[in-house]
Each structure stands twice: as C-alpha cells, then as structure tokens.
Write a protein that holds these residues in place. Structure first.
Motif, PDB file in Angstrom:
ATOM      1  N   HIS A 126       3.322  -5.783 -15.041  1.00 35.73           N
ATOM      2  CA  HIS A 126       4.412  -5.372 -15.934  1.00 35.73           C
ATOM      3  C   HIS A 126       5.781  -5.336 -15.257  1.00 35.73           C
ATOM      4  CE1 HIS A 126       1.716  -4.351 -19.210  1.00 35.73           C
ATOM      5  NE2 HIS A 126       0.928  -3.772 -18.317  1.00 35.73           N
ATOM      6  N   GLY A 127       5.814  -5.329 -13.941  1.00 35.94           N
ATOM      7  CA  GLY A 127       7.087  -5.263 -13.234  1.00 35.94           C
ATOM      8  C   GLY A 127       7.615  -3.851 -13.078  1.00 35.94           C
ATOM      9  N   LYS A 128       6.974  -2.882 -13.685  1.00 38.25           N
ATOM     10  CA  LYS A 128       7.359  -1.473 -13.584  1.00 38.25           C
ATOM     11  C   LYS A 128       6.157  -0.631 -14.008  1.00 38.25           C
ATOM     12  CE  LYS A 128       9.127  -1.315 -18.262  1.00 38.25           C
ATOM     13  NZ  LYS A 128      10.221  -0.950 -19.135  1.00 38.25           N
ATOM     14  N   MET A 129       6.286   0.674 -13.844  1.00 37.80           N
ATOM     15  CA  MET A 129       5.224   1.567 -14.304  1.00 37.80           C
ATOM     16  C   MET A 129       5.518   1.969 -15.743  1.00 37.80           C
ATOM     17  SD  MET A 129       4.242   3.963 -11.073  1.00 37.80           S
ATOM     18  CE  MET A 129       3.031   4.817 -12.005  1.00 37.80           C
ATOM     19  N   ILE A 146      -8.546   4.814  -3.369  1.00 34.23           N
ATOM     20  CA  ILE A 146      -8.275   3.399  -3.108  1.00 34.23           C
ATOM     21  C   ILE A 146      -8.358   2.592  -4.402  1.00 34.23           C
ATOM     22  CG2 ILE A 146      -9.087   1.322  -1.914  1.00 34.23           C
ATOM     23  CD1 ILE A 146      -7.745   3.255  -0.055  1.00 34.23           C
ATOM     24  N   GLY A 147      -9.392   2.793  -5.200  1.00 28.86           N
ATOM     25  CA  GLY A 147      -9.536   2.064  -6.455  1.00 28.86           C
ATOM     26  C   GLY A 147      -8.406   2.350  -7.424  1.00 28.86           C
ATOM     27  N   GLY A 148      -7.991   3.614  -7.518  1.00 29.91           N
ATOM     28  CA  GLY A 148      -6.863   3.970  -8.374  1.00 29.91           C
ATOM     29  C   GLY A 148      -5.557   3.374  -7.892  1.00 29.91           C
ATOM     30  N   SER A 149      -5.368   3.340  -6.588  1.00 32.12           N
ATOM     31  CA  SER A 149      -4.151   2.740  -6.026  1.00 32.12           C
ATOM     32  C   SER A 149      -4.086   1.245  -6.315  1.00 32.12           C
ATOM     33  CB  SER A 149      -4.101   2.970  -4.514  1.00 32.12           C
ATOM     34  OG  SER A 149      -4.089   4.337  -4.227  1.00 32.12           O
ATOM     35  N   VAL A 150      -5.221   0.577  -6.178  1.00 29.55           N
ATOM     36  CA  VAL A 150      -5.248  -0.856  -6.478  1.00 29.55           C
ATOM     37  C   VAL A 150      -4.985  -1.082  -7.965  1.00 29.55           C
ATOM     38  CG1 VAL A 150      -6.738  -2.898  -6.542  1.00 29.55           C
ATOM     39  CG2 VAL A 150      -6.726  -1.431  -4.530  1.00 29.55           C
ATOM     40  N   GLY A 151      -5.488  -0.180  -8.818  1.00 31.20           N
ATOM     41  CA  GLY A 151      -5.212  -0.280 -10.250  1.00 31.20           C
ATOM     42  C   GLY A 151      -3.735  -0.138 -10.561  1.00 31.20           C
ATOM     43  N   ILE A 152      -3.066   0.797  -9.910  1.00 32.23           N
ATOM     44  CA  ILE A 152      -1.626   0.987 -10.121  1.00 32.23           C
ATOM     45  C   ILE A 152      -0.844  -0.215  -9.599  1.00 32.23           C
ATOM     46  CG2 ILE A 152       0.371   2.344  -9.387  1.00 32.23           C
ATOM     47  CD1 ILE A 152      -1.333   4.814  -9.615  1.00 32.23           C
ATOM     48  N   ILE A 153      -1.232  -0.744  -8.447  1.00 27.62           N
ATOM     49  CA  ILE A 153      -0.558  -1.919  -7.896  1.00 27.62           C
ATOM     50  C   ILE A 153      -0.699  -3.111  -8.843  1.00 27.62           C
ATOM     51  CG2 ILE A 153      -0.644  -3.621  -6.019  1.00 27.62           C
ATOM     52  CD1 ILE A 153      -1.334  -1.224  -4.168  1.00 27.62           C
ATOM     53  N   GLY A 154      -1.888  -3.278  -9.401  1.00 27.48           N
ATOM     54  CA  GLY A 154      -2.089  -4.355 -10.372  1.00 27.48           C
ATOM     55  C   GLY A 154      -1.251  -4.161 -11.620  1.00 27.48           C
ATOM     56  N   HIS A 155      -1.104  -2.911 -12.050  1.00 30.72           N
ATOM     57  CA  HIS A 155      -0.278  -2.607 -13.225  1.00 30.72           C
ATOM     58  C   HIS A 155       1.185  -2.957 -12.964  1.00 30.72           C
ATOM     59  CE1 HIS A 155       1.071  -0.421 -16.782  1.00 30.72           C
ATOM     60  NE2 HIS A 155       2.012   0.095 -16.010  1.00 30.72           N
ATOM     61  N   VAL A 156       1.690  -2.566 -11.809  1.00 32.88           N
ATOM     62  CA  VAL A 156       3.088  -2.852 -11.476  1.00 32.88           C
ATOM     63  C   VAL A 156       3.298  -4.355 -11.308  1.00 32.88           C
ATOM     64  CG1 VAL A 156       4.867  -2.524  -9.710  1.00 32.88           C
ATOM     65  CG2 VAL A 156       3.506  -0.579 -10.478  1.00 32.88           C
ATOM     66  N   ARG A 157       2.335  -5.040 -10.730  1.00 34.37           N
ATOM     67  CA  ARG A 157       2.439  -6.490 -10.570  1.00 34.37           C
ATOM     68  C   ARG A 157       2.484  -7.191 -11.922  1.00 34.37           C
ATOM     69  NH1 ARG A 157      -1.195 -10.355 -10.876  1.00 34.37           N
ATOM     70  NH2 ARG A 157      -2.915  -8.882 -10.892  1.00 34.37           N
TER      71      ARG A 157
END
Length: 95
Positions: free
Chosen positions: A24-27, A11-22
């Motif tokens: 930067h707009g991409k991975m 869950i924590g890693g998923s929230v981190g990835i979602i924050g990253h995409v939010r």
C-alpha cells in the motif's frame, strides 16, 4: 517453548506489516464503514502472526535461526494468501 511462540508471533506479525507497507505504500489504519469493518494493517499482522505460530508449532524447530526462517516464510505466505483471495474476488466480480 513459550519464548518460541512469542518470537514467532513477533516475527510473523512484523513480516505481515512489512508486506502491508510494501503493498500500500503506507500503513492503512483500521476503520468502520456502514456495512464493513476494514482491519487495515491489523489484518496482515494477524494473518502473518497466526501463520508463523502454526508453522512453528507444527515443525518444532530447534534453534532461534530456524524459528526466524520459518516465521519469515509463514509471514510471506500469509501475504500471498490475502493476495490470492483478492484475485479470486476480482475474477468472480468480472463474470
């Protein structure tokens, strides 16, 4: 307890990835330059996962709902920590 740890990491890693995409707009993929290793999305994934793990281990929640809420809060706070470091670096460069 092992399921709590694994669940909090995911869950924590998923929230981190979602924050990253939010943000930067991409991975942004990891890359290596001549002087620096840029982790890209892995930086925020690891920070969110470790923050969630530490919070869950410290609070010892009783249910999966509590684990989920604590992990989401920790993942968001990991994103805030990275943003704060970036602001501090920008302020020190301006002086």
């Amino acid at each position: 307890m092992l399921t709590d740890i694994i669940f909090s990491l995911v869950i924590g890693g998923s929230v981190g990835i979602i924050g990253h995409v939010r943000k930067h707009g991409k991975m942004v993929m990891p890359r290596k330059t001549k002087r620096f290793l840029y982790l890209g999305f892995l930086e925020e994934l690891l920070l969110g996962a470790i923050a969630a793990l530490l919070l869950v281990l410290y609070t010892a929640p009783n249910s999966f709902v509590e684990i989920t809420v604590f992990s989401i809060i920790a993942g968001i706070s990991g994103d805030v920590v990275l943003y704060r470091f970036k602001l501090l670096n920008q302020n020190s460069e301006e002086k």
